[in-house]
Design a protein around this motif. Structure first.
Motif, PDB file in Angstrom:
ATOM      1  N   UNK A 196      -5.427   7.097   9.417  1.00  0.00           N
ATOM      2  CA  UNK A 196      -4.297   6.493   8.713  1.00  0.00           C
ATOM      3  C   UNK A 196      -4.818   5.429   7.752  1.00  0.00           C
ATOM      4  N   UNK A 197      -4.147   5.281   6.622  1.00  0.00           N
ATOM      5  CA  UNK A 197      -4.569   4.304   5.616  1.00  0.00           C
ATOM      6  C   UNK A 197      -3.700   3.060   5.715  1.00  0.00           C
ATOM      7  N   UNK A 198      -4.228   1.912   5.323  1.00  0.00           N
ATOM      8  CA  UNK A 198      -3.427   0.686   5.350  1.00  0.00           C
ATOM      9  C   UNK A 198      -2.416   0.654   4.215  1.00  0.00           C
ATOM     10  N   UNK A 199      -1.440  -0.231   4.340  1.00  0.00           N
ATOM     11  CA  UNK A 199      -0.461  -0.401   3.274  1.00  0.00           C
ATOM     12  C   UNK A 199       0.732   0.529   3.414  1.00  0.00           C
ATOM     13  N   UNK A 200       1.563   0.536   2.387  1.00  0.00           N
ATOM     14  CA  UNK A 200       2.752   1.387   2.355  1.00  0.00           C
ATOM     15  C   UNK A 200       2.788   2.138   1.030  1.00  0.00           C
ATOM     16  N   UNK A 201       3.456   3.285   1.044  1.00  0.00           N
ATOM     17  CA  UNK A 201       3.580   4.084  -0.174  1.00  0.00           C
ATOM     18  C   UNK A 201       4.409   3.333  -1.211  1.00  0.00           C
ATOM     19  N   UNK A 202       4.157   3.654  -2.468  1.00  0.00           N
ATOM     20  CA  UNK A 202       4.929   3.021  -3.548  1.00  0.00           C
ATOM     21  C   UNK A 202       6.420   3.287  -3.417  1.00  0.00           C
ATOM     22  N   UNK A 203       6.794   4.346  -2.731  1.00  0.00           N
ATOM     23  CA  UNK A 203       8.202   4.661  -2.537  1.00  0.00           C
ATOM     24  C   UNK A 203       8.377   6.104  -2.150  1.00  0.00           C
ATOM     25  N   UNK A 204       9.614   6.597  -2.276  1.00  0.00           N
ATOM     26  CA  UNK A 204       9.925   7.995  -2.027  1.00  0.00           C
ATOM     27  C   UNK A 204      10.819   8.492  -3.149  1.00  0.00           C
ATOM     28  N   UNK A 205      10.756   9.771  -3.422  1.00  0.00           N
ATOM     29  CA  UNK A 205      11.590  10.358  -4.449  1.00  0.00           C
ATOM     30  C   UNK A 205      13.047  10.292  -4.009  1.00  0.00           C
ATOM     31  N   UNK A 206      13.915   9.867  -4.921  1.00  0.00           N
ATOM     32  CA  UNK A 206      15.337   9.790  -4.623  1.00  0.00           C
ATOM     33  C   UNK A 206      15.828   8.412  -4.245  1.00  0.00           C
ATOM     34  N   UNK A 207      14.904   7.471  -4.083  1.00  0.00           N
ATOM     35  CA  UNK A 207      15.277   6.097  -3.748  1.00  0.00           C
ATOM     36  C   UNK A 207      14.498   5.133  -4.638  1.00  0.00           C
ATOM     37  N   UNK A 208      15.074   3.960  -4.962  1.00  0.00           N
ATOM     38  CA  UNK A 208      14.335   2.981  -5.774  1.00  0.00           C
ATOM     39  C   UNK A 208      13.044   2.569  -5.081  1.00  0.00           C
ATOM     40  N   UNK A 209      11.995   2.383  -5.871  1.00  0.00           N
ATOM     41  CA  UNK A 209      10.717   1.947  -5.315  1.00  0.00           C
ATOM     42  C   UNK A 209      10.794   0.475  -4.923  1.00  0.00           C
ATOM     43  N   UNK A 210      10.390   0.133  -3.695  1.00  0.00           N
ATOM     44  CA  UNK A 210      10.381  -1.264  -3.279  1.00  0.00           C
ATOM     45  C   UNK A 210       9.136  -2.024  -3.744  1.00  0.00           C
ATOM     46  N   UNK A 211       8.167  -1.306  -4.318  1.00  0.00           N
ATOM     47  CA  UNK A 211       6.903  -1.936  -4.704  1.00  0.00           C
ATOM     48  C   UNK A 211       7.092  -2.819  -5.935  1.00  0.00           C
ATOM     49  N   UNK A 212       6.294  -3.851  -6.021  1.00  0.00           N
ATOM     50  CA  UNK A 212       6.376  -4.800  -7.126  1.00  0.00           C
ATOM     51  C   UNK A 212       5.758  -4.227  -8.391  1.00  0.00           C
TER      52      UNK A 212
END
Length: 259
Positions: free
Chosen positions: A75-91
């Motif tokens: 598993x990799x650290x961090x979180x995905x930039x987002x998911x398709x169909x929802x606003x990206x929570x990333x800065x």
């Protein structure tokens, strides 16, 4: 341990829960504790993934073992930039960090295996457009308009080392820094703008943030063309494998936005 005829190392023993990340007739990805187990019906896909991760000058998952037809990744650290169909929570800074890493990948030496031919991409696109119209999946005018837009992407280009399937769920960041890019089975020599378009599909508002890190010397019309082309070409596969491209914010909305 054994799973579907695959010898599974003892490192997976004693795990209480197995999570299905994705599963369809071609491949499956399971999460077993902190390990991702990928099983693919086409061994060549996993071979490309292993070699691409070894060559890529960006952070990738650590390979734990490769025992065809399975590949185990940490598993990799961090979180995905987002998911398709929802606003990206990333800065915006996280998107810029992703852009800088992608630029580094695109400037790396080409992998030794060939990429897609423009003529093959055009042939598949036309086949998929005909299927969408014949089966009344989408209005004919919508398909025709997006096919016209897609033509802009089908031009000569200088190939780069591309990820090939750079969906938003495949790019991970933490504290506004890129931590890993996952799922490299479609990596190869291709149009670098294909990667940028895939990552921003359904997240068009994030393109300026991505380019702040990547660099501004890109043709925005070509990226828009790839949005149309990817959405048209992928629709049938998505429908046949249990995904819904008509979900709000997904592929069909991308096509409608071009009208």
């Amino acid at each position: 341990m054994r799973c579907a005829g695959v010898v599974v190392p003892a490192i997976l023993a004693g795990v209480d829960e197995v999570q299905i990340v994705v599963a369809h007739s071609e491949r499956a990805t399971l999460r077993v504790g902190d390990i991702f187990l990928k099983v693919d019906s086409n061994q060549a896909n996993l071979e490309v993934e292993v070699e691409a991760m070894a060559l890529a000058p960006v952070p990738t998952p650590r390979i734990l073992w490769h025992n065809p037809p399975a590949l185990a990744l940490a598993a990799v650290p961090g979180t995905a930039l987002g998911v398709l169909g929802k606003p990206s929570p990333a800065s915006p800074a996280a998107w810029a960090a992703a852009g800088a890493a992608i630029r580094q990948l695109h400037e790396a030496p080409l992998p030794p295996w060939p990429g897609r031919r423009v003529d093959d991409v055009r042939t598949r696109l036309d086949t998929e457009c005909e299927w969408l119209i014949t089966n009344a999946v989408l209005p004919e005018a919508l398909v025709i308009r997006n096919r016209e837009i897609a033509e802009t992407a089908l031009r000569p280009y200088t190939p780069a080392f591309t990820h090939g399937d750079l969906q938003i769920t495949h790019v991970f960041t933490e504290n506004e820094a890129l931590t890993a890019i996952i799922d490299w089975s479609e990596a190869g020599q291709d149009d670098p703008l294909w990667d940028l378009a895939t990552l921003t599909l359904g997240h068009e508002d994030r393109l300026p943030h991505l380019l702040a890190g990547y660099g501004q010397d890109v043709d925005h019309e070509v990226i828009r063309a790839w949005w149309s082309l990817r959405s048209l070409s992928a629709a049938r596969w998505l429908l046949e494998h249990g995904f819904d491209p008509n979900t709000p914010g997904c592929e069909f909305d991308v096509l409608r936005a071009r009208m």
